[in-house]
Design a protein around this motif. Structure first.
Motif, mmCIF file in Angstrom:
data_model
loop_
_atom_site.group_PDB
_atom_site.id
_atom_site.type_symbol
_atom_site.label_atom_id
_atom_site.label_comp_id
_atom_site.label_asym_id
_atom_site.label_seq_id
_atom_site.Cartn_x
_atom_site.Cartn_y
_atom_site.Cartn_z
ATOM 1 N N ASN A 35 0.834 -1.206 0.000
ATOM 2 C CA ASN A 35 0.000 0.000 0.000
ATOM 3 C C ASN A 35 0.865 1.251 0.000
ATOM 4 O OD1 ASN A 35 -2.434 -1.269 -0.112
ATOM 5 N ND2 ASN A 35 -2.884 -1.097 2.078
ATOM 6 N N THR A 79 -11.380 0.430 -2.854
ATOM 7 C CA THR A 79 -10.057 0.635 -3.448
ATOM 8 C C THR A 79 -10.056 1.890 -4.289
ATOM 9 O OG1 THR A 79 -8.361 -0.307 -4.877
ATOM 10 C CG2 THR A 79 -10.631 -0.848 -5.453
ATOM 11 N N SER A 80 -8.906 2.525 -4.386
ATOM 12 C CA SER A 80 -8.796 3.677 -5.272
ATOM 13 C C SER A 80 -8.108 3.255 -6.564
ATOM 14 C CB SER A 80 -7.966 4.752 -4.564
ATOM 15 O OG SER A 80 -6.720 4.197 -4.181
ATOM 16 N N LYS A 81 -7.823 1.960 -6.687
ATOM 17 C CA LYS A 81 -6.904 1.560 -7.750
ATOM 18 C C LYS A 81 -7.564 1.109 -9.036
ATOM 19 C CE LYS A 81 -3.869 0.933 -3.962
ATOM 20 N NZ LYS A 81 -3.186 0.065 -3.013
ATOM 21 N N PHE A 96 -5.387 -3.949 -5.583
ATOM 22 C CA PHE A 96 -6.531 -3.430 -6.340
ATOM 23 C C PHE A 96 -7.814 -4.098 -5.870
ATOM 24 C CE2 PHE A 96 -4.951 -7.068 -8.688
ATOM 25 C CZ PHE A 96 -6.099 -7.805 -8.928
ATOM 26 N N GLY A 98 -8.938 -4.192 -2.694
ATOM 27 C CA GLY A 98 -9.559 -3.499 -1.581
ATOM 28 C C GLY A 98 -9.909 -4.408 -0.424
ATOM 29 N N LEU A 101 -6.897 -3.890 4.053
ATOM 30 C CA LEU A 101 -7.155 -3.139 5.282
ATOM 31 C C LEU A 101 -8.389 -3.676 6.005
ATOM 32 C CD1 LEU A 101 -6.199 0.574 4.524
ATOM 33 C CD2 LEU A 101 -4.865 -1.255 5.569
#
Ligand code: ADP
Ligand code: MG
Length: 615
Positions: A35, A79-81, A96, A98, A101
């Motif tokens: 990350n 996810t931001s990916k 990717f 998510g 975490l």
């Protein structure tokens, strides 16, 4: 009947799913470091306590997160990916899915601090077992710090399943290596239990390898560099003469992600072909830069396998590029301008006290004094001698009454052996043995033939010797005239530190001297001092293997590992005296029939079995 299906609460679902992503502390280390990489950090700190069981903390100077993102990041599939399915085919980030975490938060106490670089304040979240306890504003420098405490606190089964701290710390170290190696432009540090294990400054790949595995590597690496229309290779291979006896530093990366690939591994092996001694493994660190479309990117976080669209082509390309690199090196091996001119052996520090070997003499000893005069009564058989005889008797029973069966040449001395044997305890020194293929020792017995495996026999002898030395505290240390300074890999160094006391009981006199560096002042008296580093490395390697495969305590494992490492190997020619000595010692062992690692030491072939073969 009423409906019985219901949706599991998020916390429970997360906990179940967590098991797939986070199997041990090292998995959390991997996810969190990835990350930090994805967040564009140029500096990543890893802080671990008790092999990650108590604390894993990662501090990065990456992008940081907004207040909302910080909260969202713990949701599953947040996810931001990627935003759409198509993105899956051009993934270049490490994560990717998510999941990481959310998984970690489900099974630990987590404290997140994060701040976007241009924000005034950061945000802090405390979350336990998926339960957000607090979220508030906090002071923080740009980037993210995430502390994971008491991993698996609410999953006792998992927690109990964890291995010893040494083993778990080794897994963490391995994950750290896999990430730090291939990201040399990023600075990393690693602390374990308050001790600095690594401080890696921004550098190039070659320096990074050297900084991780030791200065010895400076002269051991050959550059691998080749661009084709589908893949760009960059990395290093180890020179053939430095190949190790154990599978050591072998790293493939695809787009800077570590992966394993037995088929491609074979391509490298094959390129080395005759250059390597049998059963030795070349080091390699090779990155494949490739369009993500060419690989199956749907990688599970815990999996390290990768599928290439066209594996055969990849094999051929890799083999050829490695071969070329070896070829180039063989033509112009010596000039390497990238090398920093550093000495391999660090001199001892200024105030270091060099120990000279010492011989103890008793100046007051007078051989003519009454009490020192030896009377001539024959010595009593020792326990060992008695055992020797008993073991022999088992094998050679009724030997005297049936000499005709012995095909080997009885010498005249045989007679003297028999007399001595009658006297009660002497070993049959003059029995006839011969060595077969430098591997087995053969002799005839009443019922036929006895075949002894020289390696297993020696292993047994050494093992019992070491155990006795440890238990009786009677180690003899051979002090080194010039103490050697040796550098080990970080994982070996950790293990060495942990085994220091037990090794001292065997006669090792080793002192820690800075980062992964040790000074060897003394070694066990019966150990050859030619290549101490190699011997110690081999012993540690065995120790690690035994930790997984056999359940023995530290001392036994150490004795076993040393014995395995120091035992004569097949292929060693033994002269008659050595054979006699080996046999003598073997039959004086408590367990002369089985090696400490469980192999048969000797077999017998009966006359009947032989006769059968001639039919
Ligand atoms: P993934 O990495 O698969 O997206 P994670 O659960 O690991 O899933 O992380 C969720 C999201 O949290 C990431 O997509 C990213 O946006 C954010 N995030 C996690 N760690 C960091 C970090 N160290 N710095 C910045 N953003 C982070
Ligand atoms: Mg991630």
């Amino acid at each position: 009947m009423s409906d019985i299906i219901h949706l599991l609460p998020d916390a429970v679902a997360n906990q179940i799913a967590a098991g797939e992503v986070i199997q041990r502390p090292a998995s959390a280390v991997k996810e969190l470091m990835e990350n930090a990489l994805d967040a564009g950090a140029t500096h990543i700190q890893l802080i671990v306590k008790d092999a990650g069981k108590t604390l894993i903390q990662i501090i990065d100077n990456g992008s940081g997160m907004s207040e909302t993102d910080a909260r969202l990041s713990f949701e599953r599939h947040a996810t931001s990916k990627i935003t759409q399915a198509n993105d899956l085919f051009c993934i270049r980030t490490m994560g990717f899915r998510g999941e990481a975490l959310a998984s970690i938060a489900a099974i630990a106490h987590v404290e997140l601090k994060t701040k976007l670089h241009d924000a005034g304040l950061g945000t802090q979240i405390i979350i336990e077992g998926s339960d957000v306890k607090t979220q508030e504003a906090c002071q923080f420098s740009g980037g993210t710090s995430i502390a994971v405490k008491n991993l698996f606190y609410n999953v006792p089964a998992r927690r109990n399943f964890l291995k010893s701290d040494v083993l778990e710390a080794n897994h963490i170290l391995e994950e750290f290596h896999r990430i730090a190696l291939i990201n040399p432009s990023i600075a990393f540090s690693y602390h374990h239990n308050g001790k600095l294990i690594y401080q890696l400054e921004k550098s190039n790949l070659k320096q990074r390898i050297v900084n991780i595995f030791g200065k010895n590597y400076t002269e051991r690496l050959i550059l691998v560099e080749q661009e084709t229309n589908i893949v760009k290779f960059h990395g290093f291979i180890g020179k053939p003469e430095f190949a190790k006896k154990t599978r050591g530093e072998q790293y493939f990366f695809v787009n800077k992600r570590f992966f394993k690939h037995p088929y491609l591994h074979h391509a490298v092996d094959n390129a080395f072909q005759e250059l390597l001694p049998e059963k030795s493994f070349p080091a390699y660190f090779i990155n494949f830069d490739i369009n993500p479309k060419e690989i199956d990117i749907n990688i599970h976080p815990t999996k390290t396998e990768i599928k290439f669209q066209d594996e055969k082509t990849m094999y051929a390309l890799l083999r050829s590029v490695v071969k070329q690199s070896i070829g180039k090196f063989n033509i112009a091996p010596s000039i390497d301008f990238e090398v920093e001119h550093s000495l391999n052996l660090m001199p001892p520090p200024k105030d270091y006290d060099v120990k000279l070997p010492s011989i103890k003499i008793d100046p007051t000893f007078n051989p003519f004094e009454e009490k020192n005069k030896k009377s001539y009564s024959p010595p009593k058989p020792t326990e060992r001698e008695q055992r020797n005889l008993q073991n022999w008797e088992k094998i050679f029973e009724e030997r005297k009454s049936d000499n005709s069966m012995l095909i080997s040449s009885y010498s005249e001395k045989q007679q003297s052996f028999e007399n001595e044997s009658d006297a009660g305890f002497k070993v049959p020194l003059n029995y006839s043995f011969f060595q077969l293929q430098n591997r087995y020792i053969i002799s005839s017995i009443k019922s036929g033939l006895i075949v002894i495996d020289q390696q297993s026999a020696h292993e047994r002898i050494l093992y019992e010797q070491f155990i006795e030395t440890i238990n009786e505290h009677n180690a003899v240390s051979q002090q080194q005239l010039f103490p050697q300074t040796l550098v080990f890999t970080p994982s070996d160094s950790e293990l060495l530190k942990e085994l220091k006391n037990e090794m001292a009981l065997l006669g090792f006199d080793i002192n820690e001297f800075g980062l992964n560096t040790f000074i060897v002042n003394g070694i066990p008296a019966n150990m050859a001092d030619e290549n101490i580093k190699y011997l110690i490395e081999g012993m540690l390697e065995n120790f690690k293997k035994n930790m997984i495969s056999v359940k023995v305590d530290k001392k036994n494992n150490l004795a076993l590992s040393m014995a395995k490492n120091m035992a004569i190997k097949p292929g060693k020619l033994l002269i008659q005296e050595e054979i006699q000595n080996l046999i003598d010692k073997l039959f004086a062992c408590k367990m002369p029939y089985q090696s400490p690692s469980g192999k048969k030491i000797l077999i017998t072939i009966t006359l009947d079995e032989l006769t059968e073969k001639f039919k």
